[in-house]
Design an enzyme around this catalytic site. Sequence first.
Site, short mmCIF file in Angstrom:
data_model
loop_
_atom_site.label_atom_id
_atom_site.label_comp_id
_atom_site.label_asym_id
_atom_site.label_seq_id
_atom_site.Cartn_x
_atom_site.Cartn_y
_atom_site.Cartn_z
N GLN A 123 69.99 46.81 36.17
CA GLN A 123 68.67 46.45 36.68
C GLN A 123 68.57 46.86 38.16
OE1 GLN A 123 66.03 45.18 34.90
NE2 GLN A 123 64.85 45.47 36.77
N LYS B 76 63.46 41.62 28.85
CA LYS B 76 64.13 42.69 28.10
C LYS B 76 65.09 42.09 27.07
CE LYS B 76 63.76 45.97 31.91
NZ LYS B 76 64.41 46.59 33.08
N ASP C 103 68.36 53.64 30.00
CA ASP C 103 67.19 53.89 30.86
C ASP C 103 66.88 55.38 30.99
OD1 ASP C 103 65.79 51.68 31.75
OD2 ASP C 103 67.25 51.19 33.32
#
Length: 306
Positions: A113, A69, A136
Amino acid sequence: MNFDHPPPPREPLPVTSAQILDGKALANRLQDELKQEVYEWTQQTGQRPGLAVILVGSEPASTVYVRNKRKAAHAVGIADQLIELPAEITQAELVAHVDRLNADPQVHGILVQLPLPRHIDGELVLRRIRPEKDADGFHPMNMGLLALGTPKLVPCTPLGVRELLIRESIPTKGKTAVVMGRSNIVGKPMALLLMAKGPGGDATVTIAHTSSVDLPGICREADILVVAAGQPEIVKGSWIKPGAVVIDVGIHRLADGSLCGDVDFAEASQVASAITPVPGGVGPLTIAMLLRNTFEAARAIVHSAR
Ligand code: NAD
């Protein structure tokens, strides 16, 4: 799952009648487009979009995901920072890091994460992220806006699937779509996007899950079948309506080190009209959408401050 080592050389994909939907190639195109947009925006505003990634512990798969990422963010001109925290961190300390990033004007997108260590209340941490910085799209505010048909930041994996459907000109309006899986990060938002009004939507949607009866029969109804069950190769060729479009979200490492999805590719590709491979299908699109979300967040935050 450990993605730390590259998979061994794969057997060539079997002869297939289905079009292979190349998510990797599309993700590269999307990232090229975004790079140009970021460049122009940075020229106009003097600002750079900023993504902060919080990694708790050193789980190998999470470490690899985070590395990928950050690399992708860097490549499109997004400033990225990694906050690496020990697995023993307390809930209060972790929340304090989120609060600091929430207040940092250089940071427009925050990503925690997953999974988090068991002693941490993940829901609480995700809810602490300012919805405007929720790269997200997992915050209840963003999920609620999606459910109401006025989305802002949408979970990246389903957003990537919708982008694939649109860019590949796969008709969804009036089609029967089946989503296998009802998780908050994939199945539920995927179903909401497919039923939403507009491009990539307007489908008639069924969600199948662990309590569904006659899964093969439900799947065989689908013109578009999105599988996010987390079960290796559970969907067989006989579950697929001839000519259906099959999107395989699952990813699993097998005992021989190779990767597979939730769909039995060899069988399904004989029946479907188009299908995503694993790897190289949905996965790369998820990262492309994370970058898109970060840029959209930056634009909205900077614009609202003017
Ligand atoms: P999850 O375990 O949270 O949810 C799985 C869902 O599938 C559940 O809602 C469950 O009800 C349903 N399910 C499980 N077994 C089933 C069965 N036998 N029949 C019908 N339904 C069943 O998983 P998730 O986070 O939604 O992820 C799903 C898969 O997608 C996993 O393999 C995950 O690794 C993968 N994934 C890939 C990406 C990507 O970028 N490619 C991103 C997220 C998740």
